[in-house]
Design an enzyme around this catalytic site. Sequence first.
Site: not given
Lengths: 218, 254
Positions: A51-52
């Site tokens: 997840t960025e």
Amino acid sequence: MTADIIGWNRDEMAKRAALDIPDGSYVNLGIGIPEKVAQHVPEGREVIYHTENGLLGMGPVPASGGEDPELINAGKKAVTTIPGAAFFHHADSFAMIRGQHIDVCVLGAMQISEQGDLANWSTGEPDAIPAVGGAMDLVAGVKTIYVITQHCTTDGGPKLVESCTYPLTGKNVVDRIYTDLAVLDVTPAGFKVLELAPGVSFDYVQQRTAGKLLPAKG
Amino acid sequence: MDGDGGSPLIWINGWFFKMIDKQVDSPAKAVADIFDGATVMIGGFGEAGSPIELIHALIDQGAQNLTVVNNNTGSGHVGLAALIENGRVAKMICSYPRTVGSKVFPELYRSGKIDLELVPQGTLAERIRAGGAGVPAFYTATSVGTPLAEGKEQRHFAGRDYVMEYGLKADFALIKSKQADRYGNLIYNKTARNFAPIMAMAAETTIVQAERMVTAGEIDPEIVVTPGIFVDRIVTVANPEQESKLVAEGRFYP
């Protein structure tokens, strides 16, 4: 469900896409239907979710009451970590994306063109608040881009088009599309139908597609 | 660096030395010199990592016409949203100004009262890292062929097009950490880390609110995330407010 709805539902679309997530891959899932893909990856495959906002090894949603406001995903929802997870800052997180270390990204779409152009961040309307997030980085940097989307807009118009009218997220970036009606590859010759949903004919899909469709064989 | 006359003295081998100590007493003191027109980087991704006590101190302090760099634009009427709502922000540099519960920014934007520089999230992070590393500009494939590449210099490397983006620096950074020592070595909590380490590098003056101060050496050098050289001031905020809780309660700041 009413009788005239044909094709795959949202879970079935996610399940179909999940079949194509390779064992051992690093995967980034967009918000919405793409998030559901994680629930459907076939048993026996180990997939690491990125997840960025700075986590590799994202686990499922926590049990009610176990939420931590400082442990969230890119959609700002509470998540968990798997054993072996890692936290890192935003520039490292996007180096994973932009440096082509993430294998697969699954995201939503407003329009996809025959050339694989993607529009998914803005309608371009004058009073819209433009918000792009990490979408442009993902499509530019991740090795394989899958799109999950309804085949048509809510008012029945095509989302698979000859060329996008909305502002682009990236040019020539989409590899494969999973809709409620079909699975399609973007090829130099046009959208190629790999698989039709149960009860859906090639002509039915072609009537709802503004670009040229190619049958799987031939 | 602030010339801190109040640093304690340490006695080593018959000599007195002034210890480096970047602690300040209060959020108000920590943000006192933020000036009108300053560029301020504020850590956080949504509420995770948002230094809400420092932001509220900045609202009390009164600096105006700020350019603020943050991934979002806050939610409800507290923290970053309150800074914007109180008319202190002339321009936002961000990737996603449209979060659930974000009402303040959209209204001001539509009425032309605030500027927006929209930057893809990874480009934003890389611009900040570049700014902190003394790199004035770099090329990236992100945004090529999109409206966000318009007007930007482009070059072709090894078969692919890239756009040039500038490094981004700031006068101040406001960030939140889990632990700090007097040198400013920091560790963070989970995904609250996000932009803080790179903003600490990119700002002339980096101001930290730490949940806990520890003695130097207590943070294992192997796990220090932000080395103290990037930090100028630390204020302890032991029990920070939780933005989503304040938003749920309908709270306003001030």
